[in-house]
Design a protein around this motif. Structure first.
Motif, PDB file in Angstrom:
ATOM      1  N   ASP A 167       0.681  51.558  71.423  1.00  0.00           N
ATOM      2  CA  ASP A 167       0.132  51.277  70.092  1.00  0.00           C
ATOM      3  C   ASP A 167       0.549  49.847  69.726  1.00  0.00           C
ATOM      4  OD1 ASP A 167      -0.544  51.050  67.441  1.00  0.00           O
ATOM      5  OD2 ASP A 167       0.242  53.015  66.856  1.00  0.00           O
ATOM      6  N   MET A 168      -0.295  48.905  70.114  1.00  0.00           N
ATOM      7  CA  MET A 168       0.071  47.503  69.980  1.00  0.00           C
ATOM      8  C   MET A 168       0.184  47.069  68.528  1.00  0.00           C
ATOM      9  SD  MET A 168       0.852  45.431  72.403  1.00  0.00           S
ATOM     10  CE  MET A 168       2.178  44.607  71.574  1.00  0.00           C
ATOM     11  N   GLN A 169      -0.680  47.585  67.681  1.00  0.00           N
ATOM     12  CA  GLN A 169      -0.618  47.191  66.273  1.00  0.00           C
ATOM     13  C   GLN A 169       0.698  47.626  65.630  1.00  0.00           C
ATOM     14  OE1 GLN A 169      -2.763  45.069  64.963  1.00  0.00           O
ATOM     15  NE2 GLN A 169      -3.681  45.087  67.017  1.00  0.00           N
ATOM     16  N   ARG A 170       1.162  48.806  65.989  1.00  0.00           N
ATOM     17  CA  ARG A 170       2.440  49.273  65.456  1.00  0.00           C
ATOM     18  C   ARG A 170       3.575  48.395  65.943  1.00  0.00           C
ATOM     19  NH1 ARG A 170       6.544  51.972  67.356  1.00  0.00           N
ATOM     20  NH2 ARG A 170       5.477  52.374  69.336  1.00  0.00           N
ATOM     21  N   LEU A 171       3.545  48.034  67.224  1.00  0.00           N
ATOM     22  CA  LEU A 171       4.581  47.167  67.779  1.00  0.00           C
ATOM     23  C   LEU A 171       4.595  45.795  67.100  1.00  0.00           C
ATOM     24  CD1 LEU A 171       4.744  47.564  71.678  1.00  0.00           C
ATOM     25  CD2 LEU A 171       6.583  47.882  70.024  1.00  0.00           C
ATOM     26  N   LEU A 172       3.412  45.217  66.933  1.00  0.00           N
ATOM     27  CA  LEU A 172       3.332  43.887  66.328  1.00  0.00           C
ATOM     28  C   LEU A 172       3.817  43.906  64.880  1.00  0.00           C
ATOM     29  CD1 LEU A 172      -0.086  42.626  67.760  1.00  0.00           C
ATOM     30  CD2 LEU A 172       2.210  41.914  68.438  1.00  0.00           C
ATOM     31  N   GLN A 173       3.510  44.969  64.176  1.00  0.00           N
ATOM     32  CA  GLN A 173       4.001  45.087  62.804  1.00  0.00           C
ATOM     33  C   GLN A 173       5.524  45.167  62.778  1.00  0.00           C
ATOM     34  OE1 GLN A 173       2.223  48.291  60.594  1.00  0.00           O
ATOM     35  NE2 GLN A 173       3.435  47.905  58.761  1.00  0.00           N
ATOM     36  N   ALA A 174       6.086  45.910  63.752  1.00  0.00           N
ATOM     37  CA  ALA A 174       7.545  46.014  63.841  1.00  0.00           C
ATOM     38  C   ALA A 174       8.161  44.657  64.154  1.00  0.00           C
ATOM     39  CB  ALA A 174       7.928  47.034  64.903  1.00  0.00           C
ATOM     40  N   TYR A 175       7.527  43.904  65.050  1.00  0.00           N
ATOM     41  CA  TYR A 175       8.035  42.567  65.368  1.00  0.00           C
ATOM     42  C   TYR A 175       8.033  41.675  64.126  1.00  0.00           C
ATOM     43  CZ  TYR A 175       7.341  43.722  70.356  1.00  0.00           C
ATOM     44  OH  TYR A 175       7.388  44.301  71.593  1.00  0.00           O
ATOM     45  N   ARG A 176       6.944  41.702  63.408  1.00  0.00           N
ATOM     46  CA  ARG A 176       6.851  40.859  62.206  1.00  0.00           C
ATOM     47  C   ARG A 176       7.929  41.215  61.193  1.00  0.00           C
ATOM     48  NH1 ARG A 176       1.170  41.298  63.221  1.00  0.00           N
ATOM     49  NH2 ARG A 176       1.053  43.202  61.979  1.00  0.00           N
ATOM     50  N   SER A 177       8.170  42.506  61.022  1.00  0.00           N
ATOM     51  CA  SER A 177       9.171  42.932  60.042  1.00  0.00           C
ATOM     52  C   SER A 177      10.575  42.502  60.443  1.00  0.00           C
ATOM     53  CB  SER A 177       9.119  44.451  59.868  1.00  0.00           C
ATOM     54  OG  SER A 177       9.606  45.117  61.030  1.00  0.00           O
ATOM     55  N   ARG A 178      10.787  42.257  61.725  1.00  0.00           N
ATOM     56  CA  ARG A 178      12.099  41.861  62.227  1.00  0.00           C
ATOM     57  C   ARG A 178      12.207  40.353  62.461  1.00  0.00           C
ATOM     58  NH1 ARG A 178      12.764  44.953  67.521  1.00  0.00           N
ATOM     59  NH2 ARG A 178      14.753  43.855  67.489  1.00  0.00           N
ATOM     60  N   GLY A 179      11.169  39.626  62.138  1.00  0.00           N
ATOM     61  CA  GLY A 179      11.205  38.183  62.310  1.00  0.00           C
ATOM     62  C   GLY A 179      11.019  37.705  63.729  1.00  0.00           C
ATOM     63  N   ILE A 180      10.438  38.542  64.590  1.00  0.00           N
ATOM     64  CA  ILE A 180      10.183  38.156  65.978  1.00  0.00           C
ATOM     65  C   ILE A 180       8.773  37.588  66.076  1.00  0.00           C
ATOM     66  CG2 ILE A 180       9.885  38.983  68.341  1.00  0.00           C
ATOM     67  CD1 ILE A 180      11.989  41.140  67.707  1.00  0.00           C
ATOM     68  N   ARG A 181       8.670  36.384  66.608  1.00  0.00           N
ATOM     69  CA  ARG A 181       7.380  35.724  66.757  1.00  0.00           C
ATOM     70  C   ARG A 181       6.953  35.735  68.215  1.00  0.00           C
ATOM     71  NH1 ARG A 181       5.487  31.566  63.681  1.00  0.00           N
ATOM     72  NH2 ARG A 181       3.947  31.413  65.359  1.00  0.00           N
TER      73      ARG A 181
END
Length: 293
Positions: free
Chosen positions: A66-80
């Motif tokens: 689930d790529m969208q879920r992963l990307l949202q998690a990255y954004r929330s953690r400040g990972i670019r």
């Protein structure tokens, strides 16, 4: 499924088995990277150079993540995430052999656009003379505006990062594995500090646990980001000399701090000097090689 080739690349980059050569093969077959998401399993299988076990993991991830879920998690953690096609991809790194398809970064991304990047690498077991050499070199390099790049390993690497921080400079740590599994564990607290005030980057997704082969591979990124690489104490067979070899291959400067001929940790730098690396006794020896900066 995805609107852009960038989105497809990021998904593929999270699939087990999708290493650099696999993605290269898929791009050669279809520059839009649409094929992996639309071809039948048998048709796709013929395009990817994977073993049966790798193929099964790759195909599962291709359709299960689930790529969208992963990307949202990255954004929330400040990972670019920075892909090879993005405008903020490090300019020097783009020109090496096999540049990372995707970089995972946390911290001050502006450091990746700095011109004055210099890498410092060396043994995990430095002598007091090795530490003294760092203490002599890093402060004036920082004062001259250089950002220090290294690998966060024990010994010379982490000392170079720490000296850069202590003297008010900036530093980039390039790690093997992913951002969630900084190695060695003893440096995780310091890595979190760097993620707040400096920068930590990896070429593997955050959940990736470091594997032995990833350490020499990440050395090409350390040298590839930098105008030059300084080797401070290293044995003849060491990761530091792998980094120096990458620097030479990439057309970058190689510097070496000489040492006593009876000391194993001097053998690497002394050998590099024999083969044409610039002997370094002070920071000005490095700075002088870049008069255009």
């Amino acid at each position: 499924m995805y609107d852009t080739v960038r989105d497809r690349l990021i998904h593929l980059h999270h699939c087990r088995g999708a290493g650099w050569k696999t993605i290269q093969a898929l791009l050669a077959a279809d520059a839009t990277l649409s094929a992996p998401f639309s071809l039948s399993p048998s048709a796709l299988r013929s395009l990817v150079p994977l073993s049966d076990a790798q193929w099964n993991a790759f195909f599962h991830d291709l359709h299960a993540i689930d790529m969208q879920r992963l990307l949202q998690a990255y954004r929330s953690r400040g990972i670019r995430l920075i892909t090879l096609w993005d405008a903020d991809y490090p300019p020097l790194l783009k020109h090496i052999h096999a540049p990372p398809w995707v970089l995972y970064a946390k911290g001050n991304l502006a450091l990746l656009q700095q011109v004055k990047l210099i890498s410092i690498v060396g043994t995990r077991h430095p002598t007091k003379e090795g530490i003294a050499a760092l203490e002599k070199l890093v402060p004036p390099l920082v004062s001259a505006g250089f950002t220090i790049v290294s690998g966060l390993a024990f010994g010379i690497d982490v000392c170079a990062h720490q000296l850069a921080v202590r003297h008010g400079g900036t530093t980039i740590a390039v790690i093997a594995g992913g951002l969630d599994h900084v190695y060695p564990k003893a440096h995780r607290s310091f890595a979190r500090q760097l993620m707040e005030e400096h920068l930590v980057i990896a070429e593997h997704p955050p959940a990736t646990r470091p594997q032995p082969w990833q350490f020499p591979a990440r050395n090409r990124i350390i040298s590839g980001l930098s105008l030059g690489t300084i080797v401070v104490q290293a044995r003849v067979k060491s990761g530091s000399l792998i980094t120096a070899a990458y620097a030479l291959e990439q057309g970058r400067e190689v510097f070496a701090v000489p040492g006593p001929i009876g000391l194993a940790e001097s053998a690497g730098p002394n050998t590099l000097i024999q083969h044409g690396a610039k002997l370094v006794q002070q920071a000005d020896d490095v700075i002088a090689e870049f008069p255009y900066l």
